[in-house]
Design an enzyme around this catalytic site. Structure first.
Site, PDB file in Angstrom:
ATOM      1  CE  LYS A 109      -7.059   6.376   0.388  1.00  0.00           C
ATOM      2  NZ  LYS A 109      -7.963   7.205  -0.428  1.00  0.00           N
TER       3      LYS A 109
ATOM      4  CE1 TYR B 282      -4.126   1.506  -0.275  1.00  0.00           C
ATOM      5  CE2 TYR B 282      -3.597   2.773   1.522  1.00  0.00           C
ATOM      6  CZ  TYR B 282      -4.526   2.329   0.336  1.00  0.00           C
ATOM      7  OH  TYR B 282      -5.454   3.094   0.226  1.00  0.00           O
TER       8      TYR B 282
HETATM    9  P1  NAP Z   1     -11.918   3.885  -8.591  1.00  0.00           P
HETATM   10  O1  NAP Z   1     -13.497   3.366  -9.408  1.00  0.00           O
HETATM   11  O2  NAP Z   1     -10.989   3.389  -9.719  1.00  0.00           O
HETATM   12  O3  NAP Z   1     -12.150   5.358  -8.142  1.00  0.00           O
HETATM   13  C1  NAP Z   1     -11.116   6.161  -8.224  1.00  0.00           C
HETATM   14  C2  NAP Z   1     -11.601   7.487  -8.824  1.00  0.00           C
HETATM   15  O4  NAP Z   1     -10.568   8.468  -8.894  1.00  0.00           O
HETATM   16  C3  NAP Z   1     -11.612   7.103 -10.393  1.00  0.00           C
HETATM   17  O5  NAP Z   1     -12.786   7.706 -10.659  1.00  0.00           O
HETATM   18  C4  NAP Z   1     -10.518   7.881 -10.788  1.00  0.00           C
HETATM   19  O6  NAP Z   1     -10.545   8.344 -12.145  1.00  0.00           O
HETATM   20  C5  NAP Z   1     -10.458   9.063 -10.029  1.00  0.00           C
HETATM   21  N1  NAP Z   1      -9.360   9.738 -10.351  1.00  0.00           N
HETATM   22  C6  NAP Z   1      -8.138   9.563 -10.126  1.00  0.00           C
HETATM   23  N2  NAP Z   1      -7.273  10.690 -10.447  1.00  0.00           N
HETATM   24  C7  NAP Z   1      -7.989  11.637 -10.749  1.00  0.00           C
HETATM   25  C8  NAP Z   1      -8.015  13.254 -10.870  1.00  0.00           C
HETATM   26  N3  NAP Z   1      -6.804  13.536 -11.141  1.00  0.00           N
HETATM   27  N4  NAP Z   1      -9.020  14.010 -10.956  1.00  0.00           N
HETATM   28  C9  NAP Z   1     -10.541  13.369 -10.742  1.00  0.00           C
HETATM   29  N5  NAP Z   1     -10.478  12.182 -10.478  1.00  0.00           N
HETATM   30  C10 NAP Z   1      -9.497  11.170 -10.276  1.00  0.00           C
HETATM   31  O7  NAP Z   1     -11.780   2.941  -7.383  1.00  0.00           O
HETATM   32  P2  NAP Z   1     -12.707   3.083  -5.689  1.00  0.00           P
HETATM   33  O8  NAP Z   1     -11.892   1.889  -5.230  1.00  0.00           O
HETATM   34  O9  NAP Z   1     -13.929   3.074  -5.910  1.00  0.00           O
HETATM   35  O10 NAP Z   1     -11.608   4.184  -5.240  1.00  0.00           O
HETATM   36  C11 NAP Z   1     -12.589   5.322  -4.497  1.00  0.00           C
HETATM   37  C12 NAP Z   1     -11.862   5.889  -3.374  1.00  0.00           C
HETATM   38  O11 NAP Z   1     -12.038   4.657  -2.386  1.00  0.00           O
HETATM   39  C13 NAP Z   1     -10.355   5.971  -3.189  1.00  0.00           C
HETATM   40  O12 NAP Z   1      -9.943   7.129  -2.722  1.00  0.00           O
HETATM   41  C14 NAP Z   1      -9.897   4.902  -2.842  1.00  0.00           C
HETATM   42  O13 NAP Z   1      -8.474   4.924  -2.348  1.00  0.00           O
HETATM   43  C15 NAP Z   1     -10.902   4.541  -1.661  1.00  0.00           C
HETATM   44  N6  NAP Z   1     -10.775   3.128  -1.137  1.00  0.00           N
HETATM   45  C16 NAP Z   1     -10.765   2.160  -2.119  1.00  0.00           C
HETATM   46  C17 NAP Z   1     -10.675   0.955  -1.490  1.00  0.00           C
HETATM   47  C18 NAP Z   1     -10.742  -0.272  -2.215  1.00  0.00           C
HETATM   48  O14 NAP Z   1     -10.582  -1.606  -1.735  1.00  0.00           O
HETATM   49  N7  NAP Z   1     -11.408  -0.401  -3.489  1.00  0.00           N
HETATM   50  C19 NAP Z   1     -10.601   0.753   0.174  1.00  0.00           C
HETATM   51  C20 NAP Z   1     -10.768   1.866   0.833  1.00  0.00           C
HETATM   52  C21 NAP Z   1     -10.846   3.132   0.191  1.00  0.00           C
HETATM   53  P3  NAP Z   1      -9.581   7.588 -13.107  1.00  0.00           P
HETATM   54  O15 NAP Z   1     -10.230   6.032 -13.460  1.00  0.00           O
HETATM   55  O16 NAP Z   1      -9.578   8.069 -14.606  1.00  0.00           O
HETATM   56  O17 NAP Z   1      -8.154   7.377 -12.619  1.00  0.00           O
END
Ligand code: NAP
Length: 249
Positions: A156, A149
């Site tokens: 984070k 990570y």
């Molecule tokens: P996701 O569907 O890939 O969402 C991440 C989003 O961030 C995507 O829409 C991505 O767009 C966007 N992003 C990246 N760079 C950006 C920028 N410069 N401007 C605007 N948007 C941008 O994945 P997710 O898992 O749902 O992630 C959402 C949040 O949840 C994140 O903060 C992640 O760290 C958190 N989270 C995820 C998990 C897990 O296991 N999945 C667990 C805990 C927390 P692109 O696709 O174009 O990059």
């Protein structure tokens, strides 16, 4: 049954596709009667997110790259809820040893995953004229060392600190700021983490609930925080991870 978000308008940043946590949140918000506005990062995602937005009845869907000008957010009119569901780190910084993190990779992760929350808060707080709820998504890697990570764990940690500072300042405007710490969920962002499927197996075996987290469970926490039920909660990190974070040996 009364809807928990009736009369509220929510801006949701971070829908990339139907597996995104932000998409599950958008679905739950619509179920609870909110009017939603979606943003996507760039042209690559435009068609997908516009189609998802149309299915959900979003009132607006527009491009917003958080590393660029956010002035368009300031023009949205009254908002009650803002969901920041955005993070990014270079893939190589999520697989090589943390001590080898590049300066550019470190700064990029901080800019997209942490500073963006501050920038989004600055642009949208003046629109929360009746008070509101700003929320972001975080992960246990902020306080524990989780294999692979790395740079995102440090981001984070910064994000959670930013939540507290923003909550401290914006509370007088009746704006609550919180983070939801989700258990691992298979999304596009998670695919960047090396050996992610092994993490899913381990969590399902060890978590008190003996299963992984469903995005709908994270979304229901977002509903709670965005609704009047969450009116006394700010500056906090709320876990939706089948209880995994409490476990020791
Ligand atoms: P996701 O569907 O890939 O969402 C991440 C989003 O961030 C995507 O829409 C991505 O767009 C966007 N992003 C990246 N760079 C950006 C920028 N410069 N401007 C605007 N948007 C941008 O994945 P997710 O898992 O749902 O992630 C959402 C949040 O949840 C994140 O903060 C992640 O760290 C958190 N989270 C995820 C998990 C897990 O296991 N999945 C667990 C805990 C927390 P692109 O696709 O174009 O990059």
């Amino acid at each position: 049954m009364p809807q928990l978000l009736e009369g509220k308008t929510a801006l949701i940043l971070g829908v990339a596709n139907k597996w995104s946590i932000a998409y599950a949140i958008a679905q739950a918000f619509v179920r609870e009667g909110a009017k939603i506005i979606l943003t996507y990062q760039g042209e690559r995602l435009q068609q997908t997110v516009q189609e998802l937005g149309a299915e959900l009845g979003a009132s607006q869907v527009f491009e917003c790259d958080v590393t660029k000008d956010l002035s368009k957010l300031s023009e949205l009119g009254r908002l009650d809820i803002v969901v920041h569901s955005i993070a990014f780190a270079n893939r190589e910084d999520l697989s090589r040893p943390f001590v080898e993190t590049s300066r550019e990779g470190f700064l990029l992760a901080q800019e997209v995953s942490v500073f963006s929350l501050v920038a989004v808060a600055r642009a949208t707080a003046p629109l929360m004229t009746e008070g509101g709820a700003l929320m972001t998504l975080t992960y246990l890697g902020s306080t524990r060392v989780l294999t692979n990570y790395n740079v995102m764990g440090v981001a984070k940690a910064g994000l959670e600190a930013a939540v507290r500072y923003l909550a401290g300042e914006l509370g007088e405007k009746k704006i609550r700021v919180n983070a939801i710490s989700a258990g691992p969920i298979k999304t596009a962002a998670a695919r960047g983490i090396k050996d992610f499927s092994k993490i899913l197996e381990l969590v399902a075996a060890k978590a008190p609930l003996r299963r992984n987290t469903d995005p709908s469970e994270v979304a229901d926490m977002a509903v709670f925080l965005g609704s009047d039920l969450g009116r006394g909660v700010t500056g906090d990190v709320l876990f939706v991870d089948s209880g995994f974070h409490i476990m020791g040996l």
